[in-house]
Design a protein around this motif. Structure first.
Motif, mmCIF file in Angstrom:
data_model
loop_
_atom_site.group_PDB
_atom_site.id
_atom_site.type_symbol
_atom_site.label_atom_id
_atom_site.label_comp_id
_atom_site.label_asym_id
_atom_site.label_seq_id
_atom_site.Cartn_x
_atom_site.Cartn_y
_atom_site.Cartn_z
ATOM 1 N N SER A 142 0.835 -1.209 0.000
ATOM 2 C CA SER A 142 0.000 0.000 0.000
ATOM 3 C C SER A 142 0.863 1.249 0.000
ATOM 4 C CB SER A 142 -0.867 0.055 1.258
ATOM 5 O OG SER A 142 -1.593 -1.112 1.395
ATOM 6 N N PHE A 143 0.318 2.300 -0.563
ATOM 7 C CA PHE A 143 0.943 3.622 -0.432
ATOM 8 C C PHE A 143 0.376 4.274 0.821
ATOM 9 C CE2 PHE A 143 1.212 3.048 -5.113
ATOM 10 C CZ PHE A 143 2.557 3.316 -5.287
ATOM 11 N N SER A 144 1.224 4.994 1.541
ATOM 12 C CA SER A 144 0.740 5.707 2.736
ATOM 13 C C SER A 144 -0.055 6.945 2.287
ATOM 14 C CB SER A 144 1.924 6.147 3.591
ATOM 15 O OG SER A 144 2.649 7.132 2.892
ATOM 16 N N GLU A 164 2.240 9.441 0.873
ATOM 17 C CA GLU A 164 2.704 9.169 -0.497
ATOM 18 C C GLU A 164 1.610 9.525 -1.511
ATOM 19 O OE1 GLU A 164 5.752 5.437 -0.474
ATOM 20 O OE2 GLU A 164 3.824 5.083 0.503
ATOM 21 N N ILE A 165 0.377 9.169 -1.173
ATOM 22 C CA ILE A 165 -0.735 9.472 -2.101
ATOM 23 C C ILE A 165 -0.840 10.987 -2.285
ATOM 24 C CG2 ILE A 165 -3.257 9.312 -2.447
ATOM 25 C CD1 ILE A 165 -3.061 6.592 -0.884
ATOM 26 N N PHE A 174 2.110 12.083 -4.589
ATOM 27 C CA PHE A 174 2.050 11.898 -6.045
ATOM 28 C C PHE A 174 0.847 12.611 -6.653
ATOM 29 C CE2 PHE A 174 1.018 7.247 -4.833
ATOM 30 C CZ PHE A 174 -0.348 7.308 -5.065
ATOM 31 N N LEU A 191 8.431 4.759 -7.753
ATOM 32 C CA LEU A 191 7.242 4.483 -6.924
ATOM 33 C C LEU A 191 7.097 2.990 -6.641
ATOM 34 C CD1 LEU A 191 4.446 6.797 -8.366
ATOM 35 C CD2 LEU A 191 5.538 6.972 -6.150
ATOM 36 N N ARG A 234 3.509 -1.955 -6.320
ATOM 37 C CA ARG A 234 2.585 -1.145 -5.510
ATOM 38 C C ARG A 234 1.582 -0.426 -6.407
ATOM 39 N NH1 ARG A 234 6.027 2.810 -2.280
ATOM 40 N NH2 ARG A 234 4.522 2.689 -0.607
ATOM 41 N N ILE A 235 2.052 0.045 -7.552
ATOM 42 C CA ILE A 235 1.148 0.697 -8.510
ATOM 43 C C ILE A 235 0.057 -0.292 -8.926
ATOM 44 C CG2 ILE A 235 1.042 1.479 -10.933
ATOM 45 C CD1 ILE A 235 3.754 2.903 -10.424
ATOM 46 N N ARG A 249 -2.510 -1.019 -6.172
ATOM 47 C CA ARG A 249 -3.467 0.086 -5.959
ATOM 48 C C ARG A 249 -4.452 0.207 -7.130
ATOM 49 N NH1 ARG A 249 -4.829 4.586 -2.984
ATOM 50 N NH2 ARG A 249 -5.412 6.388 -4.251
ATOM 51 N N TYR A 276 -3.216 4.781 -10.304
ATOM 52 C CA TYR A 276 -2.917 4.802 -8.858
ATOM 53 C C TYR A 276 -3.116 6.185 -8.250
ATOM 54 C CZ TYR A 276 1.558 6.787 -10.299
ATOM 55 O OH TYR A 276 2.517 7.601 -10.849
ATOM 56 N N TYR A 277 -3.058 7.239 -9.074
ATOM 57 C CA TYR A 277 -3.213 8.575 -8.488
ATOM 58 C C TYR A 277 -4.684 8.958 -8.298
ATOM 59 C CZ TYR A 277 -3.604 9.905 -13.449
ATOM 60 O OH TYR A 277 -3.967 9.980 -14.767
#
Ligand SMILES: Cc1ncc(COP(=O)(O)O)c(C=O)c1O
Length: 395
Positions: free
Chosen positions: A5-7, A10-11, A14, A290, A294-295, A298, A378-379
């Motif tokens: 996961s992105f924290s 981090e979200i 980006f 990144l 993980r991309i 997500r 992912y963004y």
């Protein structure tokens, strides 16, 4: 939180590095994703330099940055930089690949039901001009390429297996590595269209077992438009020549003789969109920083969530196939597609429309008309999806 996961931090980071998210909810990543600011800025910086100092002079100054595109893509795909050729787009890459394979009348090309129009039409041309047979491999119960059926279709005139990893019209991820294992077992040329899978998921050409992989920059890689690439396996590159060689791909030695390069770059043209190339290099580096796993995690999480919410809306039907699904979500609704897209656009949601002729065999087999394609990256966020679903529910 899993280690994929992105924290929140981090979200936030980006997203703030993606100016477009402040203007729109962008669910058209399978059309062209929003570029990160560093990518857009690199393209502008390059053009600014050309403006002031000239095109050839700029290319000389940026030569090492231009070269990073090969190493960055090689790192992503698990190959060597010499196995990458820069192309204008995925269609040119596909064309360069299949035209280099020595096909004869009576040879067979195996392709997929969900093939993209610009991949299939040239095969129909080959059928007309050369007399090759073109067969689509049937789908299994999941709606993806049936690898058992593929095995049964192999005979000694099958010269090329050419399929799409992620089709244009939905969330399907075809079992490309299983297809590659069959191609290798029978020593058949294997061309993989990864136009819509690059940038979404980890890709390893060794595992995929492909001889060629064609792709574009503007989709999930988040690079600029007008640039793409072709991977050509070093094992095979010496056996083939592009249909057209220029002075980038070959050296003119005597009145009668030229020598072709020994690496994938013999498939390139001399002239190319170098601002796009440095932009693509930046985009690939950004993605690698990144982390592709993980991309991918997500994207799948967001797309699963979107599908699960869409199916709750009466009159709306989700059409994605496959055992593994990616970030592309396609659906129909009781509202006509064109006005629906216009209403969404008006409200700040970017989506695209899938025409039946883009993937004719599949759309006819499933008796589908135009669909809305909402493709997440992912963004994007759960909150954006909630707003999108709320809007659809209301209209
Ligand atoms: C599956 C697939 N293959 C190939 C292409 C062609 O890519 P390009 O427009 O970069 O030539 C597309 C474009 O949408 C596509 O969806």
């Amino acid at each position: 939180m899993s280690n994929l996961s992105f924290s929140h931090q981090e979200i936030k980071a980006f997203r703030s590095a993606t100016p477009g998210v402040r203007q729109v909810v962008h669910f058209n990543n399978a059309g062209a994703a929003l570029m990160p600011e560093v990518v857009g800025n690199k393209v502008i910086e390059y053009i600014q330099h050309e403006l002031n100092y000239g095109g050839y002079e700029t290319a000389a100054k940026y030569s090492s940055e231009i070269d990073t595109v090969y190493s960055a893509l090689a790192k992503y795909l698990n190959c060597t930089p010499s196995e990458i050729a820069i192309m204008e787009n995925a269609t040119v890459a596909w064309g360069q690949a299949y035209q280099s394979i020595p096909l004869e009348p009576g040879d067979t090309i195996l392709t997929s039901i969900s093939e993209y129009a610009s991949n299939y039409i040239p095969f129909l041309q080959l059928k007309k001009r050369l007399g090759v047979a073109v067969k689509a491999i049937p789908n299994d119960d999941h709606g993806q390429i049936d690898v058992t059926a593929l095995s049964e279709m192999i005979h000694d005139r099958v010269k090329l297996i050419a399929i799409t990893h992620v089709p244009t019209n939905g969330g399907l991820v075809n079992p490309a590595a299983k297809v590659g294992a069959i191609a290798r077992e029978h020593d058949i040329w294997y061309l993989l269209d990864a136009c819509q899978s690059v940038g979404q998921m980890p890709l390893n050409v060794e595992e995929l077992g492909c001889d060629f992989l064609s792709a574009t920059s503007r989709k999930y890689l988040r690079g600029p438009r007008g640039v793409g690439f072709l991977y050509v396996s070093q094992d095979k590159v010496s056996q083939i020549e592009p249909a057209v060689l220029d002075l980038q791909g070959a050296e003119w030695k005597t009145k009668e003789i030229y020598t072709a390069r020994k690496d994938a770059r013999k498939f390139e043209n001399w002239e190319s969109n170098l601002a796009g190339v440095v932009g693509l290099a930046k985009a690939v580096e950004y993605m690698l920083e990144l982390g592709v796993e993980r991309i991918w995690a997500r994207i799948q999480h967001l797309a699963d969530y979107l599908r699960s919410e869409l199916v709750k809306i009466p009159g709306l039907e989700v059409h994605d196939l496959g055992e593994v699904k990616c970030g592309i979500v396609s659906f129909t609704s009781s509202t006509k597609v064109q006005p629906l897209k216009a209403q969404l656009h008006e409200a700040g949601f970017n989506v695209s429309i899938i025409q039946p002729s883009y993937t004719l065999l599949d759309m006819q087999a499933r008796d589908l008309g135009k669909m809305i394609r909402a493709s997440v990256h992912y963004y994007n966020t759960v909150e954006e999806i909630d707003r999108f679903v709320d809007f659809l529910r209301k209209i």
